[in-house]
Write an enzyme that holds these catalytic residues in place. Structure first.
Site, short mmCIF file in Angstrom:
data_model
loop_
_atom_site.label_atom_id
_atom_site.label_comp_id
_atom_site.label_asym_id
_atom_site.label_seq_id
_atom_site.Cartn_x
_atom_site.Cartn_y
_atom_site.Cartn_z
N SER A 158 0.80 -1.22 0.00
CA SER A 158 0.00 0.00 0.00
C SER A 158 0.84 1.28 0.00
O SER A 158 0.30 2.36 -0.22
CB SER A 158 -0.95 0.02 1.21
N LYS A 196 1.08 4.15 7.34
CA LYS A 196 0.34 4.99 6.41
C LYS A 196 0.78 6.45 6.56
O LYS A 196 1.42 6.83 7.53
CB LYS A 196 -1.17 4.91 6.69
#
Length: 238
Positions: A158, A196
């Protein structure tokens, strides 16, 4: 002369190119400029292209190149330099477990420090919270700033557009706060840990992936605890 929105978009594209090496997605541009639809972004990009500030590269998705900046442009000051992965070869190998939970000097080589590896971190679907110390790795002290540090093995894709790949080992500086735009280890609901980019959406916290295949997840501020900030990574080349 650029309009305010054209100027804002150009600044955002330029800073993201410097930060991650790739331009932002249309959704990211829409959110950054607080527009309701991507059609407004298309019009702004066309205007910037017609004025010679950017160029669209053919046959490539999300391919924008900044050709020039306004004369008034001032680069981000050194104190706010965006993250650029400090990648080193993973050939330094493993070292004995350190005596501290942060950094410790290596008696055999004062030019090397050891930090604990605390299991895996998800760059994709969140996994269980950070584990206990599994082993230690040797790193260059130049990669580390002040405070305590630890490392996590990355699982998932990701964050590939931020230069973080599946199988990398990320070096994390312990912290419980972050500035929007920084890549962090976030603990969600005290159960799930994920790597993230940290953003704020009003009173909420957004955990943003660097891969268009993953959606940005938004949480109430009481659900997310920052565990540290990314300062570098180690990649094993085969």
């Amino acid at each position: 002369m650029l309009t305010r929105k054209q100027h804002e978009l150009l600044m955002f594209i330029q800073e993201r190119l410097k930060e991650a090496g790739v331009p932002p997605s249309f959704d990211e541009m829409k959110d950054a400029l607080d527009l309701k639809s991507k059609s407004g972004i298309h019009r702004l990009i066309t205007a910037l292209e017609e004025r010679g500030f950017i160029r669209r590269l053919p046959n490539r998705a999300r391919a924008l190149e900044v050709i020039k900046m306004p004369e008034s442009y001032v680069p981000s000051p050194a104190g706010r330099k965006p993250f650029s992965p400090s990648v080193v070869d993973g050939g330094l190998g493993r070292a004995p477990a350190p005596s501290m939970a942060g950094m410790s000097a290596n008696d055999d080589d004062p030019g090397v420090a050891t930090i604990p590896v605390m299991g895996r971190i998800a760059a994709g679907t969140p996994i269980s919270a950070i584990q206990e110390n599994t082993h230690s790795i040797a790193v260059s002290p130049e990669m580390l700033g002040g405070g305590e540090h630890y490392a996590l093995e990355v699982k998932g894709d990701s964050m590939i557009e931020a230069g973080i790949l599946d199988g990398d080992t990320v070096v994390i500086q312990k912290a419980n706060t972050a500035t929007p735009g920084e890549i962090v280890v976030a603990l969600v609901d005290d159960e799930e840990a994920t790597l993230k980019r940290f953003r704020r959406k009003g009173d909420s916290i957004a955990l943003e992936a660097a891969n268009p295949a993953y959606e940005t997840r938004i949480f109430g501020p009481d659900r997310v605890n920052v565990q540290g900030k990314l300062v570098g990574l180690i990649r094993k080349y085969h």
